[in-house]
Design a protein around this motif. Sequence first.
Motif, PDB file in Angstrom:
ATOM      1  N   ARG A  15      43.476  55.478  41.021  1.00  0.00           N
ATOM      2  CA  ARG A  15      44.004  56.320  39.934  1.00  0.00           C
ATOM      3  C   ARG A  15      42.902  57.083  39.198  1.00  0.00           C
ATOM      4  NH1 ARG A  15      48.180  53.545  36.719  1.00  0.00           N
ATOM      5  NH2 ARG A  15      49.348  54.122  38.549  1.00  0.00           N
ATOM      6  N   HIS A  16      41.740  56.470  39.048  1.00  0.00           N
ATOM      7  CA  HIS A  16      40.615  57.075  38.325  1.00  0.00           C
ATOM      8  C   HIS A  16      39.460  57.251  39.311  1.00  0.00           C
ATOM      9  CE1 HIS A  16      42.657  56.275  34.498  1.00  0.00           C
ATOM     10  NE2 HIS A  16      42.867  55.052  34.946  1.00  0.00           N
ATOM     11  N   LEU A  54      36.119  56.688  29.577  1.00  0.00           N
ATOM     12  CA  LEU A  54      36.107  56.100  30.914  1.00  0.00           C
ATOM     13  C   LEU A  54      34.684  55.919  31.418  1.00  0.00           C
ATOM     14  CD1 LEU A  54      37.713  55.010  33.293  1.00  0.00           C
ATOM     15  CD2 LEU A  54      37.852  57.354  34.180  1.00  0.00           C
ATOM     16  N   TYR A  55      33.833  56.936  31.248  1.00  0.00           N
ATOM     17  CA  TYR A  55      32.448  56.818  31.704  1.00  0.00           C
ATOM     18  C   TYR A  55      31.684  55.752  30.918  1.00  0.00           C
ATOM     19  CZ  TYR A  55      32.935  60.834  34.769  1.00  0.00           C
ATOM     20  OH  TYR A  55      33.323  61.678  35.777  1.00  0.00           O
ATOM     21  N   GLY A  56      31.983  55.623  29.638  1.00  0.00           N
ATOM     22  CA  GLY A  56      31.356  54.580  28.841  1.00  0.00           C
ATOM     23  C   GLY A  56      31.744  53.194  29.330  1.00  0.00           C
ATOM     24  N   LEU A  57      33.032  53.019  29.635  1.00  0.00           N
ATOM     25  CA  LEU A  57      33.502  51.734  30.156  1.00  0.00           C
ATOM     26  C   LEU A  57      32.881  51.434  31.519  1.00  0.00           C
ATOM     27  CD1 LEU A  57      37.263  51.950  29.104  1.00  0.00           C
ATOM     28  CD2 LEU A  57      35.485  50.494  28.090  1.00  0.00           C
ATOM     29  N   VAL A 117      30.384  48.150  32.467  1.00  0.00           N
ATOM     30  CA  VAL A 117      30.580  47.225  33.590  1.00  0.00           C
ATOM     31  C   VAL A 117      29.405  47.318  34.563  1.00  0.00           C
ATOM     32  CG1 VAL A 117      32.014  46.676  35.595  1.00  0.00           C
ATOM     33  CG2 VAL A 117      33.081  47.212  33.425  1.00  0.00           C
ATOM     34  N   GLY A 118      28.960  48.537  34.830  1.00  0.00           N
ATOM     35  CA  GLY A 118      27.818  48.711  35.730  1.00  0.00           C
ATOM     36  C   GLY A 118      26.576  47.995  35.222  1.00  0.00           C
ATOM     37  N   ALA A 119      26.316  48.089  33.918  1.00  0.00           N
ATOM     38  CA  ALA A 119      25.153  47.412  33.330  1.00  0.00           C
ATOM     39  C   ALA A 119      25.301  45.890  33.439  1.00  0.00           C
ATOM     40  CB  ALA A 119      24.983  47.834  31.873  1.00  0.00           C
ATOM     41  N   ALA A 120      26.489  45.387  33.162  1.00  0.00           N
ATOM     42  CA  ALA A 120      26.725  43.941  33.266  1.00  0.00           C
ATOM     43  C   ALA A 120      26.537  43.471  34.704  1.00  0.00           C
ATOM     44  CB  ALA A 120      28.123  43.585  32.754  1.00  0.00           C
ATOM     45  N   MET A 121      27.046  44.247  35.668  1.00  0.00           N
ATOM     46  CA  MET A 121      26.875  43.893  37.079  1.00  0.00           C
ATOM     47  C   MET A 121      25.401  43.901  37.469  1.00  0.00           C
ATOM     48  SD  MET A 121      29.800  45.856  39.209  1.00  0.00           S
ATOM     49  CE  MET A 121      31.489  45.344  39.190  1.00  0.00           C
ATOM     50  N   LEU A 122      24.664  44.874  36.964  1.00  0.00           N
ATOM     51  CA  LEU A 122      23.239  44.970  37.282  1.00  0.00           C
ATOM     52  C   LEU A 122      22.472  43.770  36.731  1.00  0.00           C
ATOM     53  CD1 LEU A 122      20.925  46.590  38.517  1.00  0.00           C
ATOM     54  CD2 LEU A 122      20.727  47.815  36.340  1.00  0.00           C
ATOM     55  N   VAL A 123      22.759  43.390  35.492  1.00  0.00           N
ATOM     56  CA  VAL A 123      22.101  42.220  34.899  1.00  0.00           C
ATOM     57  C   VAL A 123      22.413  40.967  35.725  1.00  0.00           C
ATOM     58  CG1 VAL A 123      22.117  40.676  32.889  1.00  0.00           C
ATOM     59  CG2 VAL A 123      21.963  43.154  32.562  1.00  0.00           C
ATOM     60  N   ALA A 124      23.685  40.794  36.103  1.00  0.00           N
ATOM     61  CA  ALA A 124      24.065  39.631  36.910  1.00  0.00           C
ATOM     62  C   ALA A 124      23.382  39.677  38.272  1.00  0.00           C
ATOM     63  CB  ALA A 124      25.583  39.564  37.077  1.00  0.00           C
ATOM     64  N   PHE A 125      23.346  40.837  38.885  1.00  0.00           N
ATOM     65  CA  PHE A 125      22.727  40.969  40.201  1.00  0.00           C
ATOM     66  C   PHE A 125      21.245  40.605  40.135  1.00  0.00           C
ATOM     67  CE2 PHE A 125      20.605  43.526  43.508  1.00  0.00           C
ATOM     68  CZ  PHE A 125      21.224  42.984  44.623  1.00  0.00           C
ATOM     69  N   ILE A 126      20.545  41.115  39.135  1.00  0.00           N
ATOM     70  CA  ILE A 126      19.116  40.808  38.987  1.00  0.00           C
ATOM     71  C   ILE A 126      18.923  39.309  38.747  1.00  0.00           C
ATOM     72  CG2 ILE A 126      17.113  41.127  37.474  1.00  0.00           C
ATOM     73  CD1 ILE A 126      18.078  44.083  37.160  1.00  0.00           C
ATOM     74  N   GLY A 127      19.759  38.733  37.899  1.00  0.00           N
ATOM     75  CA  GLY A 127      19.665  37.296  37.633  1.00  0.00           C
ATOM     76  C   GLY A 127      19.875  36.468  38.885  1.00  0.00           C
ATOM     77  N   TYR A 128      20.884  36.825  39.667  1.00  0.00           N
ATOM     78  CA  TYR A 128      21.139  36.067  40.897  1.00  0.00           C
ATOM     79  C   TYR A 128      20.054  36.298  41.944  1.00  0.00           C
ATOM     80  CZ  TYR A 128      25.654  34.325  39.381  1.00  0.00           C
ATOM     81  OH  TYR A 128      26.652  33.649  38.715  1.00  0.00           O
TER      82      TYR A 128
END
Length: 188
Positions: A92-93, A158-161, A165-176
């Motif tokens: 949809r987006h 939408l771009y802010g949201l 999420v992208g920033a949160a995923m990046l932090v998690a990815f780096i941590g893992y």
Amino acid sequence: MLVDVKLTVPNLLSLLRILLIPVFVVLYLSSSAENSCPAYWAFGVLFLSGVTDFLDGIIARKFNQITDFGKLLDPIADKLTQVAVVVALAVRHNQLFILAAICVLKELIQGIGGLLLLRKGDEVRGARWFGKAATFVFYGVMIAIVLIPDEYMSAPLLYGLIALVGAAMLVAFIGYMKTFMTVRKDLK
């Protein structure tokens, strides 16, 4: 390595999350501006999925029901849910397609890394705080996107949201990845 399958309440909640994935996808994709009812049902399914994700960990710890099967099943349910939700929303987006691609790539890399560690004899490990935080942000943003009608979803919002999420995923990815490298080094 074989994992003993134990159907505890937390593991059943994780299985329920997996079963809710197609229900969410059908409800969300069948919703439209003229028919907002399925969007609210889709929100309800996604909310229920998030609640079961939260509860399975609490129940497992409180009632000593932590199992290796659950340690594997919970992140698999998380990954399948996240990929399915972000892909459904991207239908949809269109702006979400890049986030969907990043999500799929991140989950594939982490899954392969986890399998490599298991093959080298590592124990099954549970989620880390940064992974849980990223999942919480993911659910919050995806629920917001589902609930905000398309006509009110401005491009900056939408771009802010998506960026959140992208920033949160990046932090998690780096941590893992740091965890992966440390464990890999320790296994040698």
